[in-house]
Write a protein that holds these residues in place. Sequence first.
Motif, PDB file in Angstrom:
ATOM      1  N   THR A 190       0.827  -1.205   0.000  1.00 50.60           N
ATOM      2  CA  THR A 190       0.000   0.000   0.000  1.00 50.60           C
ATOM      3  C   THR A 190       0.861   1.254   0.000  1.00 50.60           C
ATOM      4  OG1 THR A 190      -1.661  -1.203   1.286  1.00 50.60           O
ATOM      5  CG2 THR A 190      -1.867   1.199   1.194  1.00 50.60           C
ATOM      6  N   LEU A 191       1.906   1.242   0.804  1.00 51.54           N
ATOM      7  CA  LEU A 191       2.808   2.383   0.885  1.00 51.54           C
ATOM      8  C   LEU A 191       3.496   2.636  -0.448  1.00 51.54           C
ATOM      9  CD1 LEU A 191       4.189   4.512   2.652  1.00 51.54           C
ATOM     10  CD2 LEU A 191       5.871   2.782   3.278  1.00 51.54           C
ATOM     11  N   LEU A 192       3.947   1.577  -1.103  1.00 52.30           N
ATOM     12  CA  LEU A 192       4.595   1.733  -2.410  1.00 52.30           C
ATOM     13  C   LEU A 192       3.620   2.303  -3.434  1.00 52.30           C
ATOM     14  CD1 LEU A 192       6.762  -1.505  -2.770  1.00 52.30           C
ATOM     15  CD2 LEU A 192       7.536   0.814  -2.296  1.00 52.30           C
ATOM     16  N   THR A 193       2.371   1.877  -3.366  1.00 49.18           N
ATOM     17  CA  THR A 193       1.375   2.399  -4.305  1.00 49.18           C
ATOM     18  C   THR A 193       1.166   3.891  -4.106  1.00 49.18           C
ATOM     19  OG1 THR A 193       0.256   0.250  -4.258  1.00 49.18           O
ATOM     20  CG2 THR A 193      -0.954   2.099  -5.197  1.00 49.18           C
ATOM     21  N   ILE A 194       1.094   4.320  -2.849  1.00 50.00           N
ATOM     22  CA  ILE A 194       0.896   5.748  -2.575  1.00 50.00           C
ATOM     23  C   ILE A 194       2.106   6.561  -3.020  1.00 50.00           C
ATOM     24  CG2 ILE A 194       0.590   7.458  -0.741  1.00 50.00           C
ATOM     25  CD1 ILE A 194      -0.971   5.341   0.811  1.00 50.00           C
ATOM     26  N   VAL A 195       3.291   6.118  -2.618  1.00 53.34           N
ATOM     27  CA  VAL A 195       4.504   6.888  -2.906  1.00 53.34           C
ATOM     28  C   VAL A 195       4.833   6.859  -4.396  1.00 53.34           C
ATOM     29  CG1 VAL A 195       6.984   7.051  -2.485  1.00 53.34           C
ATOM     30  CG2 VAL A 195       5.438   6.531  -0.604  1.00 53.34           C
TER      31      VAL A 195
ATOM     32  N   ASN B 117      -5.500  14.128  -9.881  1.00 53.03           N
ATOM     33  CA  ASN B 117      -4.642  12.948  -9.998  1.00 53.03           C
ATOM     34  C   ASN B 117      -4.682  12.086  -8.749  1.00 53.03           C
ATOM     35  OD1 ASN B 117      -2.713  14.854 -12.075  1.00 53.03           O
ATOM     36  ND2 ASN B 117      -3.116  12.748 -12.622  1.00 53.03           N
ATOM     37  N   ALA B 118      -4.540  12.708  -7.574  1.00 49.07           N
ATOM     38  CA  ALA B 118      -4.554  11.922  -6.335  1.00 49.07           C
ATOM     39  C   ALA B 118      -5.890  11.197  -6.142  1.00 49.07           C
ATOM     40  CB  ALA B 118      -4.230  12.822  -5.142  1.00 49.07           C
TER      41      ALA B 118
ATOM     42  N   ILE C  65      -7.054   6.666  -6.121  1.00 53.18           N
ATOM     43  CA  ILE C  65      -7.560   6.030  -4.897  1.00 53.18           C
ATOM     44  C   ILE C  65      -8.160   4.648  -5.167  1.00 53.18           C
ATOM     45  CG2 ILE C  65      -9.319   6.195  -3.092  1.00 53.18           C
ATOM     46  CD1 ILE C  65      -8.745   9.159  -2.914  1.00 53.18           C
ATOM     47  N   PRO C  66      -9.030   4.470  -6.185  1.00 57.68           N
ATOM     48  CA  PRO C  66      -9.548   3.112  -6.422  1.00 57.68           C
ATOM     49  C   PRO C  66      -8.450   2.098  -6.697  1.00 57.68           C
ATOM     50  CG  PRO C  66     -10.853   4.735  -7.608  1.00 57.68           C
ATOM     51  CD  PRO C  66      -9.655   5.464  -7.080  1.00 57.68           C
ATOM     52  N   PHE C  67      -7.449   2.487  -7.467  1.00 62.35           N
ATOM     53  CA  PHE C  67      -6.335   1.579  -7.736  1.00 62.35           C
ATOM     54  C   PHE C  67      -5.566   1.270  -6.459  1.00 62.35           C
ATOM     55  CE2 PHE C  67      -1.829   0.963  -8.847  1.00 62.35           C
ATOM     56  CZ  PHE C  67      -1.934  -0.167  -9.662  1.00 62.35           C
ATOM     57  N   MET C  68      -5.378   2.283  -5.630  1.00 61.56           N
ATOM     58  CA  MET C  68      -4.658   2.086  -4.375  1.00 61.56           C
ATOM     59  C   MET C  68      -5.414   1.131  -3.451  1.00 61.56           C
ATOM     60  SD  MET C  68      -3.824   4.857  -1.392  1.00 61.56           S
ATOM     61  CE  MET C  68      -5.567   4.856  -0.959  1.00 61.56           C
ATOM     62  N   LEU C  69      -6.724   1.329  -3.331  1.00 63.51           N
ATOM     63  CA  LEU C  69      -7.534   0.474  -2.455  1.00 63.51           C
ATOM     64  C   LEU C  69      -7.549  -0.967  -2.960  1.00 63.51           C
ATOM     65  CD1 LEU C  69     -10.565   2.833  -1.702  1.00 63.51           C
ATOM     66  CD2 LEU C  69      -8.605   2.329  -0.239  1.00 63.51           C
TER      67      LEU C  69
END
Length: 253
Positions: free
Chosen positions: A65-70, A167-168, A172-176
């Motif tokens: 999850t962290l890698l996806t956000i960063v 963009n952010a 979000i759907p991809f991150m979740l």
Amino acid sequence: MTPVRDVLAVARLGGRLFWRDGRAVGGVAVLGVCLGAGLPLLIAAALRSRDVKVVLGMHLGMLATLLTIVATTQTAVTLSARRELLVLKRLRASGLRGRAIVGGELVNMVTQAALLSALVSVILYTFTYLPPPELPLLFAACVVVVAGVLALIGVVFSIVTRRPDLNAPATIPFMLASALGAGAYGPFVTGLLPGWVRWALDLLPTGAMVEIAGLAYRGGELATLTGPVLNLTVWALLALVAVRFLFRWDPRR
């Protein structure tokens, strides 16, 4: 300048812009430590007996999850903002090739993601009973490669959204979904999902990351990594094709 030097020059520029922004650095560090290390620490403290498997599962899920956000979200936001501020166009006008500019930004993002992952991992090794991976080089390579693939996907998100402020939210759907596929919500939640949903989530890059990183921790035959490596390769190729033909240098008006 050689192409490699061009890429590194752009990466250094992006790094300077990031590290000089104290709020951005502090925000990413606090988010990374709280998200990547906080929940595994709480789980390890709450368990009545040591269960390395559970803590490791939470660690890998939150790390994905962290890698996806960063990597994904930050890449999308950064490239869109620099496009609107004409930074990308000025870099291209300076004689740099487009691949060097995008590649340099990717190197910068992957470096940030790798450093944050190392910090989170060291915290867990220090304050919990989670042991270091048996194959540390494989684990490090997994983090770098997955961060690179996720950053490429972030470049694609910077193409499909018309405004930087969108963009952010768009990621979000991809991150979740990535977090769910990686097991960040715990085995109980994952077990409630239908089989076809779990199968689809396993196709995300973070699903491949959990498989590779899990092997790095427990050890085993590298031949079992064929599927996850193929998964990451397909995602990288699809993202590269999209970037090659759709990436825009001019602001959207």
